[in-house]
Structure formats: C-alpha cells, structure tokens
Design an enzyme around this catalytic site. Structure first.
Site, PDB file in Angstrom:
ATOM      1  N   SER A   1       0.843  -1.194   0.000  1.00  0.00           N
ATOM      2  CA  SER A   1       0.000   0.000   0.000  1.00  0.00           C
ATOM      3  C   SER A   1       0.876   1.241   0.000  1.00  0.00           C
ATOM      4  CB  SER A   1      -0.912   0.009   1.232  1.00  0.00           C
ATOM      5  OG  SER A   1      -1.582   1.253   1.357  1.00  0.00           O
TER       6      SER A   1
ATOM      7  N   TYR B   1      -1.597  -1.080  10.388  1.00  0.00           N
ATOM      8  CA  TYR B   1      -1.729  -1.324   8.948  1.00  0.00           C
ATOM      9  C   TYR B   1      -0.485  -0.835   8.212  1.00  0.00           C
ATOM     10  CZ  TYR B   1      -3.681  -1.106   4.219  1.00  0.00           C
ATOM     11  OH  TYR B   1      -3.906  -1.269   2.868  1.00  0.00           O
TER      12      TYR B   1
END
Length: 262
Positions: free
Chosen positions: A149, A162
């Site tokens: 990401s 995350y």
C-alpha cells in the site's frame, strides 16, 4: 515430465497461464481475478469465505476455481498450494492480496489487534511466499506479486498497525527482488492508494483520488503483464506519498498532524 505436458496443454488450449490470488473474496483480489480470467488465465482463488469464492467461480465459469484458505495457517497454505498445482498445474503467477485494516491511535492502541493485523497482512503473505518461492525456484521461472500500500511509504495517523505491516512488505520485497531476479523469478510490488472496496467503505474520512476496484484491477494487470517491479497508483497519490517521504521530519509531521482526529 508433468511440467512439459502442462506447457503443451496451455499452448494448444490458448490458456494464458495459471494464476493464484489470495484475498480474492472481495476488493482488489476479486476484481483482479475477474480481470485475469477475462485475459485468458485460469485463476485459483483463495480466501476464508468459501461462499464468496463460489459466487465468484459461478460468475466466471471454467476460468476461476475455488480453494478456501486462511493464510495465517502455514500448514494449510502449503496443503492448498499443493492442491492447486495438482489440479490446475504449475502456478505461473501468484498474487498475495489477503489483508485487513483497522484504524488505531494512541488512545486505542492494543497489542492484540496490532498482532492480528500483522499476522494476516505480513505473516500470511510470508506463509504463501515460502511455498511458492520454493516451487518457482525449483523450476527457474514464475512471477510473484505482493499487494502492499502507499500507506506503507509513510507513517500516517490512524494506520500504525496497517502501515507497519505494509511497510514491512515493501522492505521484504526490496530485499528479495535482486536474488529472485538472479534466479529467473519476477517480483512485483503493488502499492495502491485508496481503492473502493468493502474495507475502505468503512472509512469515515476523505479518501482522495479514490479508484474503483475494476479500474485498479486493470492497472495492476497491465503492470503485471509488463513485469514491472512497482505498480503504484493513482499517480496523484504516488507523487504525494513519495514527496512526503522525502520531506524533512519537521515538515512531514506538520502535514500528517492535520490528519489527526479532534
């Protein structure tokens, strides 16, 4: 001999190859499975939700095949990968997109939740890499793709767990890439910005440059076909995050501080 027979079958049938996608029950993984099937791939799809996988298989009959799996279980990963290769043949392309997200902060920072996110996003991918790399290295060919990401490029408020898991994936791929290429294996790192998925629908904050899942899948498929190392999109998010990463800490924190909730 089995590999030779399988290669001949693909040439005569026109199959693009065998792909395996984890995290395929929804979001990017699901959209990419449909995109690759459209391009002629036979796609093995894995996730914890068997029902969602079967619905996907029914939507693209004869091209998508269900193999339920919890990637946090290393033994199950090895067993499932063996079943895929026994049924479909050697996997040419493996895309690891299983992952989850939960917003966090200093007031709700919990080791157990942090661990569960890292266990799925990072160690789940590691379990898959272990078995896939061994087989591809033995054959001297193959293509692996890891979905990280843009959130792994810079530490952002609300994404401690995350972001940490995705940053680890990025560092891992950078470490593995030179040796894999030396051995004839391609490795792609996929760094999406915000993509319209069931996970992002839970967000209650603005998501700039939001990309529909089918568009994201098309971008990823093009990048995989070109054997690009980094597939990062949308370009606006790529420029913003990479610029943020290069800023002096004082300026970077002045910007990220604005992302804090009241």
């Amino acid at each position: 001999m089995k590999l030779v027979v399988e290669t001949m079958r693909r040439k005569t049938s026109g199959t693009a190859g065998i792909a395996w996608i984890t995290g395929a029950s929804s979001g990017i993984g699901r959209a990419l499975a449909v995109e690759l099937a459209r391009e002629g791939w036979e796609v093995a799809v894995s996730a914890r939700s068997k029902e969602d996988l079967l619905a996907l298989e029914d939507a693209v009959p004869g091209q998508i095949f269900t193999f339920p799996l919890d990637v946090t279980n290393g033994a199950a990963v090895a067993k499932t990968f063996g079943l895929i290769e026994d049924r479909l043949g050697p996997v040419d392309l493996a895309v690891f997109s299983a992952g989850t997200y939960a917003r966090d902060g200093v007031r709700d920072f919990h080791a157990a939740r942090f661990s569960s996110i890292v266990n799925l996003n990072l160690l789940g991918t590691v379990h898959c890499l272990e078995v896939v790399m061994a087989q591809m290295l033995a054959r001297g060919s193959g293509h692996i793709a890891v979905v990280a990401s843009t959130a792994g490029l810079v530490g952002l408020p609300g994404a401690a767990a995350y972001g940490a898991s995705k940053a680890a994936l990025i560092a891992m791929c950078e470490a593995l890439y030179p040796d894999l290429r030396k051995q004839g294996i391609d490795l792609s790192l996929i760094n999406p910005g915000f993509v319209d998925t069931p996970l992002t629908k839970k967000n209650d904050f603005p998501m700039p440059f939001l990309v529909p899942a089918d568009k994201a899948a098309a971008i990823i498929a093009r990048g995989l076909k070109a054997r690009r190392y980094e597939i990062i999109f949308p370009w606006q998010m790529a420029v913003a995050m990479k610029a943020l990463r290069l800023m002096p800490a004082r300026l970077r924190f002045a910007i990220t501080r604005r992302m804090l909730r009241d």
